[in-house]
Design a protein around this motif. Structure first.
Motif, mmCIF file in Angstrom:
data_model
loop_
_atom_site.group_PDB
_atom_site.id
_atom_site.type_symbol
_atom_site.label_atom_id
_atom_site.label_comp_id
_atom_site.label_asym_id
_atom_site.label_seq_id
_atom_site.Cartn_x
_atom_site.Cartn_y
_atom_site.Cartn_z
ATOM 1 N N LEU A 185 23.749 32.158 47.397
ATOM 2 C CA LEU A 185 21.994 32.715 47.646
ATOM 3 C C LEU A 185 21.228 31.608 48.809
ATOM 4 O O LEU A 185 20.550 32.317 49.343
ATOM 5 C CB LEU A 185 21.375 33.717 46.509
ATOM 6 N N TYR A 186 21.686 30.101 48.327
ATOM 7 C CA TYR A 186 21.147 29.411 49.234
ATOM 8 C C TYR A 186 21.529 30.076 50.959
ATOM 9 O O TYR A 186 21.298 29.582 51.667
ATOM 10 C CB TYR A 186 21.265 27.966 49.335
ATOM 11 N N GLU A 187 23.121 29.926 50.683
ATOM 12 C CA GLU A 187 23.732 30.602 52.390
ATOM 13 C C GLU A 187 23.137 31.698 52.624
ATOM 14 O O GLU A 187 22.196 31.521 54.014
ATOM 15 C CB GLU A 187 25.312 30.284 52.126
ATOM 16 N N THR A 188 22.675 32.561 51.779
ATOM 17 C CA THR A 188 22.250 33.916 51.974
ATOM 18 C C THR A 188 21.011 33.861 53.074
ATOM 19 O O THR A 188 20.317 33.896 53.841
ATOM 20 C CB THR A 188 21.825 34.894 50.833
ATOM 21 N N ILE A 189 20.235 33.138 52.625
ATOM 22 C CA ILE A 189 18.675 32.397 52.717
ATOM 23 C C ILE A 189 18.531 31.668 53.938
ATOM 24 O O ILE A 189 17.551 31.936 54.763
ATOM 25 C CB ILE A 189 17.503 31.771 51.697
ATOM 26 N N LEU A 190 19.136 31.007 53.374
ATOM 27 C CA LEU A 190 19.301 29.808 55.630
ATOM 28 C C LEU A 190 20.143 30.183 56.523
ATOM 29 O O LEU A 190 19.989 30.247 57.808
ATOM 30 C CB LEU A 190 19.867 28.460 54.939
ATOM 31 N N THR A 191 21.130 31.658 55.962
ATOM 32 C CA THR A 191 21.904 32.163 56.921
ATOM 33 C C THR A 191 21.968 33.776 57.152
ATOM 34 O O THR A 191 22.592 34.331 58.997
ATOM 35 C CB THR A 191 23.217 31.524 57.069
ATOM 36 N N GLY A 192 21.049 33.889 56.526
ATOM 37 C CA GLY A 192 20.722 35.395 56.772
ATOM 38 C C GLY A 192 22.357 36.394 56.381
ATOM 39 O O GLY A 192 22.061 37.162 56.667
ATOM 40 N N THR A 193 23.253 35.775 56.060
ATOM 41 C CA THR A 193 24.538 36.885 55.945
ATOM 42 C C THR A 193 25.224 36.833 54.908
ATOM 43 O O THR A 193 24.480 35.943 53.157
ATOM 44 C CB THR A 193 25.620 35.824 56.225
ATOM 45 N N LEU A 194 25.493 37.581 53.849
ATOM 46 C CA LEU A 194 25.555 38.138 52.115
ATOM 47 C C LEU A 194 27.306 36.858 51.668
ATOM 48 O O LEU A 194 27.365 36.518 52.886
ATOM 49 C CB LEU A 194 26.381 39.432 52.166
ATOM 50 N N PRO A 195 27.192 36.562 50.604
ATOM 51 C CA PRO A 195 28.013 35.779 49.951
ATOM 52 C C PRO A 195 29.874 36.151 50.468
ATOM 53 O O PRO A 195 30.004 35.479 50.776
ATOM 54 C CB PRO A 195 27.417 35.363 48.162
ATOM 55 N N ILE A 196 29.720 37.834 50.396
ATOM 56 C CA ILE A 196 31.137 38.094 50.286
ATOM 57 C C ILE A 196 31.668 37.401 52.355
ATOM 58 O O ILE A 196 32.444 37.361 52.754
ATOM 59 C CB ILE A 196 31.063 39.791 50.759
ATOM 60 N N GLN A 197 30.215 37.715 53.023
ATOM 61 C CA GLN A 197 30.947 37.574 54.323
ATOM 62 C C GLN A 197 30.627 36.020 54.601
ATOM 63 O O GLN A 197 31.364 35.368 55.008
ATOM 64 C CB GLN A 197 29.443 37.850 55.581
ATOM 65 N N SER A 198 29.977 35.288 53.939
ATOM 66 C CA SER A 198 30.109 34.073 54.286
ATOM 67 C C SER A 198 31.324 33.327 53.840
ATOM 68 O O SER A 198 31.241 32.178 53.949
ATOM 69 C CB SER A 198 28.583 32.866 54.181
ATOM 70 N N GLY A 199 31.663 33.584 52.504
ATOM 71 C CA GLY A 199 32.829 32.871 52.203
ATOM 72 C C GLY A 199 32.659 32.593 50.781
ATOM 73 O O GLY A 199 32.714 31.377 50.183
ATOM 74 N N ILE A 200 31.059 31.715 50.949
ATOM 75 C CA ILE A 200 30.101 30.937 49.737
ATOM 76 C C ILE A 200 29.593 32.112 48.317
ATOM 77 O O ILE A 200 28.635 32.277 48.228
ATOM 78 C CB ILE A 200 29.338 30.496 49.985
ATOM 79 N N VAL A 201 30.851 32.605 47.751
ATOM 80 C CA VAL A 201 30.686 33.624 46.279
ATOM 81 C C VAL A 201 30.671 32.512 45.276
ATOM 82 O O VAL A 201 30.483 33.885 44.485
ATOM 83 C CB VAL A 201 31.773 34.256 46.858
ATOM 84 N N HIS A 202 31.034 31.008 45.182
ATOM 85 C CA HIS A 202 30.581 31.064 43.736
ATOM 86 C C HIS A 202 29.847 29.750 43.850
ATOM 87 O O HIS A 202 29.633 28.559 44.958
ATOM 88 C CB HIS A 202 31.588 31.297 42.959
ATOM 89 N N ASN A 203 29.474 28.339 42.992
ATOM 90 C CA ASN A 203 28.914 27.309 43.143
ATOM 91 C C ASN A 203 29.624 26.701 43.573
ATOM 92 O O ASN A 203 29.238 25.273 44.076
ATOM 93 C CB ASN A 203 28.366 27.347 42.138
ATOM 94 N N HIS A 204 31.252 26.133 43.398
ATOM 95 C CA HIS A 204 31.661 25.322 44.076
ATOM 96 C C HIS A 204 33.084 25.278 44.675
ATOM 97 O O HIS A 204 34.128 25.346 44.691
ATOM 98 C CB HIS A 204 32.956 25.584 42.287
#
Ligand SMILES: [Zn+2]
Length: 282
Positions: free
Chosen positions: A50-69
């Protein structure tokens, strides 16, 4: 009015706790200087995605950043990359995962904790790597960055509310009191930021559950606050912004054109883009 933006992400702050424990922010709200919205965070309700969602406007599923590791640079355009393309100055006082997403992965504390690197997406940074790093110190790190580098975009990201939730759960005195302390820390700094004309957003990545964790779909995990402060916000309450729209709102406030990010238009004064382009043309 200023184009400069301060984005505060209070890690792990669920909506009802924000609504009940943030007395200073609510004092601003009662004076008509702040407006509070309820947002639903995207899924999974975890930090790095969700850091990535807030800073990029993309869903985790789209960004690939889907877990903390997932330890790598973001592959998306972000507030940081778009700001740099527009020759704006960026800074962050934040958890080291932000350094990994937008600067260097993996994080090397000796190299990255204090960042002064004009060529990086986050040019100036004070990063930390322990969840109990005091919020009071983090706010001072942010204020030091603001005064020294005068950034156009400043990210402020304290971790203690999330840490308290993992220790005691969301329905606990410890969690609530940590939210109250963060609100008090904000009261040290916000008056100066407001007087200087910044546009300010205060939100969270996700909430917290009574099992001392988060990640799923419970209301207390997903419902999060968004306080907005500044003259460029409409302060209308009849809109429902999405977490994916924060990035686009920040880009609009910074005067970035053609960012291609979704924008919660109801949050902003009408004609904001036109005003900025007119100002730019003049
Ligand atoms: Zn957490």
């Amino acid at each position: 009015m200023s184009n400069k933006v301060i984005l505060v992400v209070l890690d792990g702050l669920e909506y009802n706790t924000a609504a009940q424990c943030m007395g200073f922010l609510h004092a601003l709200k009662e004076q008509g200087k702040a407006t509070l919205y309820k947002l639903q965070c995207e899924l999974p309700s975890m930090s790095r995605p969700l850091y990535e969602t807030i800073l990029t406007g993309t869903l985790p599923i789209q960004s690939g950043i889907v877990h903390n590791h997932v330890v790598r640079n973001s592959t998306q355009t972000s507030v940081f990359s778009l700001a740099r393309e527009n020759s704006l100055t960026t800074a962050a006082a934040a958890y080291h995962w932000f350094s990994e997403l937008y600067n260097c992965a993996p994080y090397d504390a000796a190299r990255d904790r204090y960042t002064e690197a004009p060529e990086q997406l986050i040019q100036y940074g004070c990063f930390y790597h322990q969840d109990h790093y005091p919020d009071s110190h983090l706010y001072l790190d942010a204020e030091w960055l603001r005064r020294k580098y005068d950034p156009d975009f400043l990210l402020v990201h304290p971790m203690n509310i999330d840490d308290a939730g993992h220790r005691a759960g969301f329905d606990s005195a410890h969690y609530r009191n940590t939210a109250r302390h963060s609100d008090m820390s904000l009261s040290y700094h916000l008056p100066e930021w407001i007087a200087a004309g910044y546009q300010i957003l205060i939100t969270a990545d996700h909430g917290m559950n009574s099992d001392k964790s988060h990640g799923g779909t419970l209301p207390e995990e997903r419902d999060i606050p968004l306080f907005v402060i500044g003259e460029r916000f409409s302060h209308q309450t009849d809109c429902s912004p999405a977490q994916t729209e924060i990035c686009g709102v920040v880009c609009e406030l910074l005067g970035i054109q053609n960012h291609a990010k979704p924008v919660a238009n109801g949050l902003l004064c009408e004609g904001l883009s036109e005003q900025l382009s007119y100002k730019g043309a003049a």
